[in-house]
Scaffold this motif. Structure first.
Motif, PDB file in Angstrom:
ATOM      1  N   VAL A  73      -1.612  -1.673 -10.828  1.00  0.00           N
ATOM      2  CA  VAL A  73      -1.210  -0.307 -11.135  1.00  0.00           C
ATOM      3  C   VAL A  73      -1.065  -0.098 -12.635  1.00  0.00           C
ATOM      4  O   VAL A  73      -0.929   1.022 -13.093  1.00  0.00           O
ATOM      5  CB  VAL A  73       0.103   0.083 -10.417  1.00  0.00           C
ATOM      6  CG1 VAL A  73      -0.088   0.061  -8.920  1.00  0.00           C
ATOM      7  CG2 VAL A  73       1.260  -0.790 -10.842  1.00  0.00           C
ATOM      8  N   GLY A  74      -1.085  -1.189 -13.390  1.00  0.00           N
ATOM      9  CA  GLY A  74      -0.970  -1.118 -14.838  1.00  0.00           C
ATOM     10  C   GLY A  74      -0.812  -2.509 -15.416  1.00  0.00           C
ATOM     11  O   GLY A  74      -0.892  -3.500 -14.695  1.00  0.00           O
ATOM     12  N   THR A  75      -0.601  -2.557 -16.722  1.00  0.00           N
ATOM     13  CA  THR A  75      -0.349  -3.839 -17.382  1.00  0.00           C
ATOM     14  C   THR A  75       0.987  -3.754 -18.099  1.00  0.00           C
ATOM     15  O   THR A  75       1.431  -2.674 -18.509  1.00  0.00           O
ATOM     16  CB  THR A  75      -1.466  -4.196 -18.392  1.00  0.00           C
ATOM     17  OG1 THR A  75      -1.574  -3.150 -19.351  1.00  0.00           O
ATOM     18  CG2 THR A  75      -2.798  -4.397 -17.697  1.00  0.00           C
ATOM     19  N   LEU A  76       1.607  -4.903 -18.242  1.00  0.00           N
ATOM     20  CA  LEU A  76       2.915  -4.976 -18.881  1.00  0.00           C
ATOM     21  C   LEU A  76       2.789  -4.599 -20.346  1.00  0.00           C
ATOM     22  O   LEU A  76       1.908  -5.077 -21.051  1.00  0.00           O
ATOM     23  CB  LEU A  76       3.456  -6.393 -18.738  1.00  0.00           C
ATOM     24  CG  LEU A  76       4.947  -6.586 -18.802  1.00  0.00           C
ATOM     25  CD1 LEU A  76       5.677  -5.645 -17.859  1.00  0.00           C
ATOM     26  CD2 LEU A  76       5.281  -8.013 -18.464  1.00  0.00           C
ATOM     27  N   ALA A 114      -4.921   3.982 -15.707  1.00  0.00           N
ATOM     28  CA  ALA A 114      -5.778   4.938 -15.012  1.00  0.00           C
ATOM     29  C   ALA A 114      -5.192   5.410 -13.678  1.00  0.00           C
ATOM     30  O   ALA A 114      -5.807   6.216 -13.004  1.00  0.00           O
ATOM     31  CB  ALA A 114      -7.147   4.311 -14.774  1.00  0.00           C
ATOM     32  N   VAL A 115      -4.012   4.927 -13.286  1.00  0.00           N
ATOM     33  CA  VAL A 115      -3.404   5.347 -12.026  1.00  0.00           C
ATOM     34  C   VAL A 115      -2.819   6.742 -12.204  1.00  0.00           C
ATOM     35  O   VAL A 115      -2.157   7.020 -13.199  1.00  0.00           O
ATOM     36  CB  VAL A 115      -2.309   4.342 -11.590  1.00  0.00           C
ATOM     37  CG1 VAL A 115      -1.589   4.827 -10.355  1.00  0.00           C
ATOM     38  CG2 VAL A 115      -2.909   2.983 -11.355  1.00  0.00           C
ATOM     39  N   ARG A 116      -3.091   7.612 -11.235  1.00  0.00           N
ATOM     40  CA  ARG A 116      -2.629   8.998 -11.323  1.00  0.00           C
ATOM     41  C   ARG A 116      -1.829   9.380 -10.084  1.00  0.00           C
ATOM     42  O   ARG A 116      -1.974   8.762  -9.033  1.00  0.00           O
ATOM     43  CB  ARG A 116      -3.819   9.941 -11.447  1.00  0.00           C
ATOM     44  CG  ARG A 116      -4.582   9.759 -12.729  1.00  0.00           C
ATOM     45  CD  ARG A 116      -5.680  10.810 -12.845  1.00  0.00           C
ATOM     46  NE  ARG A 116      -6.378  10.645 -14.100  1.00  0.00           N
ATOM     47  CZ  ARG A 116      -7.533  10.027 -14.234  1.00  0.00           C
ATOM     48  NH1 ARG A 116      -8.120   9.500 -13.183  1.00  0.00           N
ATOM     49  NH2 ARG A 116      -8.099   9.914 -15.410  1.00  0.00           N
ATOM     50  N   THR A 143       0.836  -1.195   0.000  1.00  0.00           N
ATOM     51  CA  THR A 143       0.000   0.000   0.000  1.00  0.00           C
ATOM     52  C   THR A 143       0.876   1.252   0.000  1.00  0.00           C
ATOM     53  O   THR A 143       1.912   1.288   0.661  1.00  0.00           O
ATOM     54  CB  THR A 143      -0.908   0.000   1.253  1.00  0.00           C
ATOM     55  OG1 THR A 143      -1.751  -1.150   1.184  1.00  0.00           O
ATOM     56  CG2 THR A 143      -1.764   1.247   1.324  1.00  0.00           C
ATOM     57  N   GLY A 144       0.451   2.262  -0.764  1.00  0.00           N
ATOM     58  CA  GLY A 144       1.216   3.500  -0.793  1.00  0.00           C
ATOM     59  C   GLY A 144       0.583   4.568  -1.656  1.00  0.00           C
ATOM     60  O   GLY A 144      -0.517   4.403  -2.183  1.00  0.00           O
ATOM     61  N   LEU A 145       1.296   5.667  -1.796  1.00  0.00           N
ATOM     62  CA  LEU A 145       0.849   6.837  -2.534  1.00  0.00           C
ATOM     63  C   LEU A 145       1.596   6.928  -3.861  1.00  0.00           C
ATOM     64  O   LEU A 145       2.833   6.862  -3.885  1.00  0.00           O
ATOM     65  CB  LEU A 145       1.128   8.102  -1.715  1.00  0.00           C
ATOM     66  CG  LEU A 145       0.785   9.438  -2.356  1.00  0.00           C
ATOM     67  CD1 LEU A 145      -0.729   9.603  -2.487  1.00  0.00           C
ATOM     68  CD2 LEU A 145       1.372  10.581  -1.542  1.00  0.00           C
ATOM     69  N   VAL A 146       0.871   7.090  -4.961  1.00  0.00           N
ATOM     70  CA  VAL A 146       1.497   7.261  -6.274  1.00  0.00           C
ATOM     71  C   VAL A 146       2.118   8.656  -6.320  1.00  0.00           C
ATOM     72  O   VAL A 146       1.424   9.654  -6.169  1.00  0.00           O
ATOM     73  CB  VAL A 146       0.483   7.082  -7.427  1.00  0.00           C
ATOM     74  CG1 VAL A 146       1.138   7.372  -8.771  1.00  0.00           C
ATOM     75  CG2 VAL A 146      -0.126   5.697  -7.399  1.00  0.00           C
ATOM     76  N   THR A 147       3.440   8.697  -6.497  1.00  0.00           N
ATOM     77  CA  THR A 147       4.143   9.981  -6.555  1.00  0.00           C
ATOM     78  C   THR A 147       4.561  10.352  -7.965  1.00  0.00           C
ATOM     79  O   THR A 147       4.956  11.487  -8.207  1.00  0.00           O
ATOM     80  CB  THR A 147       5.392   9.971  -5.645  1.00  0.00           C
ATOM     81  OG1 THR A 147       6.272   8.935  -6.067  1.00  0.00           O
ATOM     82  CG2 THR A 147       5.002   9.775  -4.183  1.00  0.00           C
ATOM     83  N   TYR A 148       4.512   9.387  -8.893  1.00  0.00           N
ATOM     84  CA  TYR A 148       4.862   9.655 -10.281  1.00  0.00           C
ATOM     85  C   TYR A 148       4.102   8.696 -11.182  1.00  0.00           C
ATOM     86  O   TYR A 148       4.010   7.497 -10.884  1.00  0.00           O
ATOM     87  CB  TYR A 148       6.373   9.474 -10.513  1.00  0.00           C
ATOM     88  CG  TYR A 148       6.799   9.776 -11.931  1.00  0.00           C
ATOM     89  CD1 TYR A 148       7.070  11.074 -12.332  1.00  0.00           C
ATOM     90  CD2 TYR A 148       6.901   8.758 -12.874  1.00  0.00           C
ATOM     91  CE1 TYR A 148       7.446  11.354 -13.642  1.00  0.00           C
ATOM     92  CE2 TYR A 148       7.269   9.029 -14.185  1.00  0.00           C
ATOM     93  CZ  TYR A 148       7.542  10.334 -14.565  1.00  0.00           C
ATOM     94  OH  TYR A 148       7.894  10.601 -15.856  1.00  0.00           O
ATOM     95  N   ALA A 149       3.577   9.215 -12.269  1.00  0.00           N
ATOM     96  CA  ALA A 149       2.932   8.407 -13.308  1.00  0.00           C
ATOM     97  C   ALA A 149       3.178   9.121 -14.625  1.00  0.00           C
ATOM     98  O   ALA A 149       2.575  10.157 -14.896  1.00  0.00           O
ATOM     99  CB  ALA A 149       1.438   8.258 -13.039  1.00  0.00           C
TER     100      ALA A 149
END
Length: 149
Positions: A115-118, A102-104, A67-73
């Motif tokens: 968090v995404g797909t390869l 869709a992760v921001r 678990t965590g906070l997205v800091t870069y996308a």
């Protein structure tokens, strides 16, 4: 479950993403981490690279280790579309070579959540994930924390 943290105060410590520091071994015996994708490690950890390459099926879902906070996308020159997540225990994880999803930035991600797909390389039967972990700003060998195959 994604929560926009704009309405919530941040309690995570700031991390200094300094590169090329000595690697630090982290004991994961007391904590369960999720494997981003099951796969074969095709490029081992080196302090200069600060991460590993994991070969898996193209389009495979990539899960957050914890678990965590997205800091870069966004797109990075060395790892294509990349997601960086800061965790509450001083750890930060990097997931590169993903399809844009869709992760921001400022989304809260639960451990194990996709968090995404390869990314699907043209004409290739496999995809490659760049995966890196740092603890308190120092690179950690991901294979010391998670078993991939």
């Amino acid at each position: 479950m994604k929560i926009n943290s704009a309405a919530y105060p941040s309690f995570l410590p700031a991390m200094d993403p300094a590169k090329h520091q000595d690697a630090e071994k982290v004991s994961a015996a007391s904590k369960h981490y999720f494997v981003p994708p099951q796969g074969k490690v095709i490029a081992a950890f080196t302090p200069g690279q600060s991460g590993i390459l994991v070969q898996a099926k193209p389009g495979a879902p990539v899960a957050a280790m914890d678990t965590g906070l997205v800091t870069y996308a966004g797109v990075r020159e060395d790892s294509g579309y990349t997601i960086i997540i800061r965790h509450t225990d001083g750890m930060e994880t990097v997931y590169g070579h993903l399809e844009q999803g869709a992760v921001r930035v400022n989304d809260w991600i639960k451990g194990g959540e996709t968090v995404g797909t390869l990314s699907k390389a043209s004409g290739s039967a496999s995809g490659t994930l760049f995966f890196a972990i740092s603890k308190d700003g120092k690179p950690v060998n991901p294979t010391d924390v998670i078993t991939f195959d």
